[in-house]
Design a protein around this motif. Structure first.
Motif, mmCIF file in Angstrom:
data_model
loop_
_atom_site.group_PDB
_atom_site.id
_atom_site.type_symbol
_atom_site.label_atom_id
_atom_site.label_comp_id
_atom_site.label_asym_id
_atom_site.label_seq_id
_atom_site.Cartn_x
_atom_site.Cartn_y
_atom_site.Cartn_z
ATOM 1 N N GLN A 125 3.979 40.832 71.041
ATOM 2 C CA GLN A 125 4.141 41.873 70.024
ATOM 3 C C GLN A 125 5.611 42.075 69.681
ATOM 4 O OE1 GLN A 125 3.617 46.220 70.897
ATOM 5 N NE2 GLN A 125 1.809 45.998 69.601
ATOM 6 N N LEU A 126 5.874 42.281 68.391
ATOM 7 C CA LEU A 126 7.229 42.520 67.907
ATOM 8 C C LEU A 126 7.269 43.849 67.151
ATOM 9 C CD1 LEU A 126 10.159 41.430 67.485
ATOM 10 C CD2 LEU A 126 9.333 40.420 65.343
ATOM 11 N N PRO A 127 7.587 44.968 67.825
ATOM 12 C CA PRO A 127 7.796 46.237 67.113
ATOM 13 C C PRO A 127 9.219 46.280 66.535
ATOM 14 C CG PRO A 127 7.088 46.569 69.413
ATOM 15 C CD PRO A 127 7.560 45.159 69.277
ATOM 16 N N LEU A 128 9.340 46.791 65.312
ATOM 17 C CA LEU A 128 10.637 46.982 64.659
ATOM 18 C C LEU A 128 10.767 48.464 64.353
ATOM 19 C CD1 LEU A 128 10.532 43.924 62.222
ATOM 20 C CD2 LEU A 128 11.760 44.084 64.404
ATOM 21 N N LEU A 129 11.436 49.184 65.235
ATOM 22 C CA LEU A 129 11.396 50.640 65.208
ATOM 23 C C LEU A 129 12.713 51.259 64.763
ATOM 24 C CD1 LEU A 129 9.552 51.180 68.605
ATOM 25 C CD2 LEU A 129 8.544 50.999 66.329
ATOM 26 N N ALA A 130 12.614 52.318 63.998
ATOM 27 C CA ALA A 130 13.745 53.192 63.718
ATOM 28 C C ALA A 130 13.655 54.375 64.673
ATOM 29 C CB ALA A 130 13.692 53.676 62.271
ATOM 30 N N ALA A 131 14.800 54.893 65.080
ATOM 31 C CA ALA A 131 14.829 56.002 66.032
ATOM 32 C C ALA A 131 15.759 57.093 65.521
ATOM 33 C CB ALA A 131 15.272 55.525 67.408
ATOM 34 N N ILE A 132 15.207 58.281 65.368
ATOM 35 C CA ILE A 132 16.028 59.457 65.070
ATOM 36 C C ILE A 132 16.411 60.067 66.407
ATOM 37 C CG2 ILE A 132 16.076 61.723 63.986
ATOM 38 C CD1 ILE A 132 13.983 60.684 62.018
ATOM 39 N N THR A 133 17.713 60.139 66.692
ATOM 40 C CA THR A 133 18.184 60.554 68.012
ATOM 41 C C THR A 133 18.831 61.928 67.953
ATOM 42 O OG1 THR A 133 20.297 59.431 67.672
ATOM 43 C CG2 THR A 133 18.553 58.156 68.695
ATOM 44 N N LEU A 134 18.467 62.770 68.892
ATOM 45 C CA LEU A 134 19.040 64.103 69.058
ATOM 46 C C LEU A 134 19.397 64.268 70.524
ATOM 47 C CD1 LEU A 134 16.470 66.096 66.894
ATOM 48 C CD2 LEU A 134 18.790 65.438 66.223
ATOM 49 N N GLY A 135 20.640 63.926 70.878
ATOM 50 C CA GLY A 135 21.001 63.915 72.292
ATOM 51 C C GLY A 135 20.203 62.860 73.011
ATOM 52 N N PRO A 136 19.568 63.208 74.124
ATOM 53 C CA PRO A 136 18.789 62.227 74.876
ATOM 54 C C PRO A 136 17.418 61.940 74.268
ATOM 55 C CG PRO A 136 18.684 64.340 75.953
ATOM 56 C CD PRO A 136 19.648 64.511 74.813
ATOM 57 N N LEU A 137 16.986 62.753 73.320
ATOM 58 C CA LEU A 137 15.657 62.600 72.729
ATOM 59 C C LEU A 137 15.706 61.703 71.504
ATOM 60 C CD1 LEU A 137 12.650 63.476 72.341
ATOM 61 C CD2 LEU A 137 13.551 65.400 70.998
ATOM 62 N N SER A 138 14.715 60.821 71.369
ATOM 63 C CA SER A 138 14.581 60.029 70.138
ATOM 64 C C SER A 138 13.119 59.996 69.707
ATOM 65 C CB SER A 138 15.110 58.610 70.331
ATOM 66 O OG SER A 138 14.351 57.895 71.288
ATOM 67 N N ASP A 189 16.323 59.166 76.802
ATOM 68 C CA ASP A 189 17.298 58.297 77.454
ATOM 69 C C ASP A 189 18.126 59.112 78.433
ATOM 70 O OD1 ASP A 189 16.648 55.985 75.866
ATOM 71 O OD2 ASP A 189 17.638 56.980 74.199
ATOM 72 N N ILE A 190 18.109 58.705 79.698
ATOM 73 C CA ILE A 190 18.845 59.419 80.741
ATOM 74 C C ILE A 190 19.558 58.406 81.617
ATOM 75 C CG2 ILE A 190 18.707 61.068 82.641
ATOM 76 C CD1 ILE A 190 16.058 62.014 81.542
ATOM 77 N N LYS A 191 20.886 58.359 81.500
ATOM 78 C CA LYS A 191 21.721 57.547 82.389
ATOM 79 C C LYS A 191 21.219 56.120 82.551
ATOM 80 C CE LYS A 191 23.439 61.498 85.018
ATOM 81 N NZ LYS A 191 24.797 61.410 84.485
ATOM 82 N N GLY A 192 21.004 55.421 81.443
ATOM 83 C CA GLY A 192 20.605 54.023 81.500
ATOM 84 C C GLY A 192 19.120 53.775 81.550
ATOM 85 N N PHE A 193 18.313 54.812 81.634
ATOM 86 C CA PHE A 193 16.866 54.672 81.674
ATOM 87 C C PHE A 193 16.255 55.269 80.406
ATOM 88 C CE2 PHE A 193 18.135 54.562 86.091
ATOM 89 C CZ PHE A 193 17.380 53.516 86.603
ATOM 90 N N GLN A 194 15.184 54.656 79.934
ATOM 91 C CA GLN A 194 14.440 55.185 78.802
ATOM 92 C C GLN A 194 12.990 55.388 79.218
ATOM 93 O OE1 GLN A 194 13.116 53.121 74.838
ATOM 94 N NE2 GLN A 194 15.098 54.088 74.405
ATOM 95 N N LEU A 195 12.516 56.622 79.098
ATOM 96 C CA LEU A 195 11.135 56.972 79.425
ATOM 97 C C LEU A 195 10.460 57.430 78.146
ATOM 98 C CD1 LEU A 195 8.918 57.542 81.584
ATOM 99 C CD2 LEU A 195 9.874 59.845 81.772
#
Length: 232
Positions: A125-138, A189-195
């Motif tokens: 699968q190839l997702p092509l995503l845009a991300a609106i980021t607000l601090g750690p939240l996207s 995104d928290i210190k190198g990790f994305q959940l």
């Protein structure tokens, strides 16, 4: 509520509640921290990710049959490239497992014995995503394309020494090789990790030919995901 939607919606809802709990715990303390992953910097990051899938096909079934969601998994790589402090581009390349489980009463017309049939569909699968980021939240959204590399269809209730796998004679050639759809979700995104959690909604019927087309009439992929990524 339609019973075939219940378990899928329940599991999807639990994933989003889990994510909202984490966001409420961390967002106020992490938003201003300069050391955060993408917390104000514009560095492009490469990472690995993986997690669990909950999938269903929503088959238009004849009376007497029932469908339920199936657990699977996905894993792969991603790139997150910030364009500004509030927008980023995140393409990914994943191996992802989809499908469902259907309990059939048996049908001479369809050529299916009574039992529970598992549809196990494996995609690149190839997702092509845009991300609106607000601090750690996207908040992530965009299209995806998939290529079917393997299909394993089994009657899980067959115990036959002459047919030990319970196969019903279908493989990847009986399904559409290409799938496409829309994906959306939220991540932190928290210190190198994305959940994160995400939902993939297929826009193409997975098969309209032969036995597979009769069994999965008008079906499209529907997959909820929860994942953890690490970036460098």
């Amino acid at each position: 509520m339609n019973k075939r939607f219940y378990s899928f919606r329940k599991l999807t809802g639990l994933s989003f509640l889990f994510m909202l709990f984490l966001l409420g715990t961390y967002s106020t303390t992490q938003a201003q921290e300069k050391g955060n992953f993408f917390g104000g910097d514009r560095a492009t990051r490469f990472g690995f990710k993986g997690g669990a899938n909950v999938s269903q096909l929503y088959i238009d079934q004849v009376d007497g049959n029932s469908e339920r969601s199936k657990w699977g998994w996905h894993a792969g790589i991603f790139v997150k490239a910030p364009v500004s402090d509030y927008f980023a581009f995140q393409p990914e390349l994943l191996y992802s497992n989809a499908g469902t489980k259907v309990s059939y009463q048996g049908s001479n017309l369809l050529g299916v014995r009574p039992g529970e049939v598992r549809y196990n569909l494996n995609y690149v699968q190839l997702p092509l995503l845009a991300a609106i980021t607000l601090g750690p939240l996207s908040v992530q959204f965009g299209p995806y394309g998939s290529y079917l590399i393997d299909a394993n269809i089994r009657n899980l209730q067959i115990d036959d020494p002459l047919e030990p796998t319970g196969g019903i004679g279908l493989d990847e050639s009986d399904f559409e090789r290409f799938d496409y759809g829309l994906a959306g979700g939220v991540a932190m995104d928290i210190k190198g990790f994305q959940l994160g959690v995400r939902y993939n909604y297929g826009l193409r019927e997975i098969s309209d030919k032969g036995l597979a087309g009769r069994l999965v009439n008008n079906s499209k992929n529907s997959v909820a995901q929860i994942y953890l990524g690490i970036a460098f």
